[in-house]
Scaffold this active site. Structure first.
Site, PDB file in Angstrom:
ATOM      1  N   ASP A 227       0.821  -4.017  12.475  1.00  0.00           N
ATOM      2  CA  ASP A 227       1.329  -4.325  11.134  1.00  0.00           C
ATOM      3  C   ASP A 227       1.770  -5.795  11.102  1.00  0.00           C
ATOM      4  OD1 ASP A 227       2.967  -2.562   8.633  1.00  0.00           O
ATOM      5  OD2 ASP A 227       3.277  -4.707   8.947  1.00  0.00           O
TER       6      ASP A 227
ATOM      7  N   ARG B   6       0.849  -1.188   0.000  1.00  0.00           N
ATOM      8  CA  ARG B   6       0.000   0.000   0.000  1.00  0.00           C
ATOM      9  C   ARG B   6       0.882   1.234   0.000  1.00  0.00           C
ATOM     10  NH1 ARG B   6      -4.380  -0.299   4.804  1.00  0.00           N
ATOM     11  NH2 ARG B   6      -2.576  -0.094   6.128  1.00  0.00           N
TER      12      ARG B   6
END
Ligand code: URA
Length: 218
Positions: A205, A106
């Site tokens: 994450d 991303r």
């Protein structure tokens, strides 16, 4: 288009997922738990795989069983980087599968998806595709990956993610291409995303937690 979402409802899964979410869980244990959770998800994700009759002789008598149809072979596609942490757990249950790779990341500002690597057979028609990515957040990565495999002829696609977010699922319901069967298997489904596109409460994450923070990313 049919899209079906399964959230595993099992004490073992809930227990392991809670440890996974805990920020004090070290990478070594995190990797082990991801692997175990994916194996449990794989059991559910392969439920609709087709089988053919197979007769074998036991030491006692004839037994009429089945075998998985593996021609063409199913294909497992981890999305790099974090999906790699799910590969072992999946292949444990489906050792005959082939493995393809999609590298996607991303843009952390725009949340746009960039495909930076692709290693897939040209023709995926007739093949069961299993896409591995631990976090189904905005749904952007998965929507891009779906389009990719569909463009290669895939019609039956299952995404295996550890945690999903409701906004991502809603988006996929609108964006999933017509004329494919699409299943999503999750260990947990969280309500929301924060401004940075992280699942809340999520687990942070996933790539960093599996492999450690990337110094070049900061
Ligand atoms: N990717 C992650 O690793 N975590 C999230 O919460 C969302 C996307």
């Amino acid at each position: 288009m049919t899209m079906h979402v399964t959230v595993l409802d099992h004490p073992l899964v809930a227990h392991k997922l809670t440890i996974l979410r805990d920020k004090t869980t070290p990478s070594s244990e995190f990797r082990q738990l991801v692997s175990e959770l994916v194996t449990l998800e794989a059991y559910e994700a392969t439920r609709e795989m087709s089988v053919s009759p197979k007769t074998v002789q036991t030491p006692v008598d004839t037994a009429h069983g089945v075998r998985l149809d593996v021609n063409p072979r199913p294909i497992v596609i981890p999305i790099l980087r974090a999906g790699l942490g799910m590969l072992d757990g999946m292949m444990r249950l489906l050792p005959m599968a082939e493995v393809g790779f999609l590298g996607m990341k991303r843009n952390e500002e725009t949340l746009d998806i960039i495909t930076y690597a692709e290693r897939l057979p040209e023709d995926l028609s007739g093949r069961e595709c299993f896409i591995l990515d631990p976090m189904l957040a905005t749904g952007g990565t998965l929507a891009t990956a779906l389009k990719y495999v569909k463009d290669h002829g895939a019609k039956s696609i299952t995404a295996i993610d550890i945690i999903g977010a409701k906004p991502g699922i809603e988006r996929l319901k609108k964006e999933v291409p017509e004329d494919i069967d699409f299943n999503v298997v999750l260990c947990g489904l969280d309500d929301k995303l924060n401004d940075a596109g992280y699942i809340v409460p999520g687990l942070g994450d996933a790539g960093d937690r599996l492999y450690g923070a990337l110094s070049w990313k900061r």
